[in-house]
Design an enzyme around this catalytic site. Structure first.
Site, PDB file in Angstrom:
ATOM      1  N   HIS A 135       0.850  -1.203   0.000  1.00 35.52           N
ATOM      2  CA  HIS A 135       0.000   0.000   0.000  1.00 35.52           C
ATOM      3  C   HIS A 135       0.870   1.230   0.000  1.00 35.52           C
ATOM      4  CE1 HIS A 135      -2.726  -3.047   1.405  1.00 35.52           C
ATOM      5  NE2 HIS A 135      -3.737  -2.213   1.245  1.00 35.52           N
ATOM      6  N   LYS A 161      -1.010  -7.823  -4.894  1.00 34.13           N
ATOM      7  CA  LYS A 161      -1.919  -6.690  -4.697  1.00 34.13           C
ATOM      8  C   LYS A 161      -1.131  -5.405  -4.503  1.00 34.13           C
ATOM      9  CE  LYS A 161      -4.173  -6.391  -0.813  1.00 34.13           C
ATOM     10  NZ  LYS A 161      -5.178  -6.605   0.219  1.00 34.13           N
TER      11      LYS A 161
END
Ligand code: DQA
Length: 238
Positions: A135, A161
């Site tokens: 992230h 991700k």
């Protein structure tokens, strides 16, 4: 169906975050997922790291009985979550909760390699898939840097991700391009998400730009910009 197969369809699979800090609320959130069109519940265990195992078992049993998949995620504070602790504490939490048989476990890519490898082995021994996640709340990488990052994550995980907070429309376009590239170039499914209002396009994209999975809410959100399950289903069904 395994987790990887579940998120390998033509439409992004829908995952709903479970964020509760008490047993009645957590079980109610799980039951809401069971009654919804979402395929996956993402249990954000950082919200309640000392949850009793029995509560976790109840949650997992309810989801599995309804044919829903359970993704276990402990998000650290630096990556937008609530967990504060060393990698040994992070690993200990997952080790305890692997007993509830999650279908997949989110492992943050920034951890030191040796600790990360040990965790990956543990998750695989438990029969769950590994989601390598990263992230960034301040910057979106260039397309080339994003490709490099996802390729590196794909070397040790079953799913990759990347979630960033776009600062400009061009950042969002970079994420969409990264998603389209990943579909063709990576050996595994890729979840590519833009957070905040500017990123919402990534959460609803289908076809060539689709993320393998999109996070959507039935109430409490776990990140800025998440849309409701109803809104996503409306778009996916046309
Ligand atoms: O990694 C992600 C993506 C996310 O941050 C989002 O923006 O939807 C939500 C988190 O719960 C999840 O773990």
């Amino acid at each position: 169906m395994g987790f990887v197969q579940q998120i390998s369809g033509t439409m992004p699979a829908i995952a709903v975050p479970l964020t509760a800090k008490t047993a009645p609320e957590l079980i109610a959130q799980a039951k809401a997922v069971c009654a919804s069109p979402a395929a996956i519940a993402e249990w954000r265990v950082d919200a309640w790291p000392d949850v009793p195992l029995a509560v976790g078992q109840t949650v997992a049993a309810a989801l599995h009985a309804a044919n829903k998949q359970l993704l276990l995620t402990c998000r650290t504070q630096a990556q937008g979550g609530a967990f504060v602790g060393a990698v040994s504490d992070y690993g200990a939490l997952y080790r305890r909760l692997l007993a509830i048989s999650p279908d997949a476990v989110d492992i943050e890519a920034h951890w030191p390699v040796a600790a990360r490898k040990a965790l990956v082995a543990l998750v695989h021994e438990a029969g769950a898939a590994v989601v390598a996640s990263a992230h960034d709340f301040t910057a979106t990488p260039t397309l080339a840097a994003g490709q490099q990052q996802l390729t590196a994550q794909a070397a040790w995980a079953d799913v990759v991700k990347l979630a960033t907070m776009p600062q400009t429309p061009a950042d969002t376009l970079t994420l969409l391009a990264l998603s389209a590239w990943a579909k063709k170039a990576l050996p595994c499914p890729a979840i590519v998400i833009g957070m905040g209002a500017l990123g919402q396009l990534t959460r609803v994209a289908t076809g060539a730009f689709a993320s393998a999975l999109t996070f959507a809410t039935l109430g409490a959100a776990s990140a800025p910009g998440q849309l409701s399950v109803q809104a996503i289903v409306g778009i996916q069904e046309g």
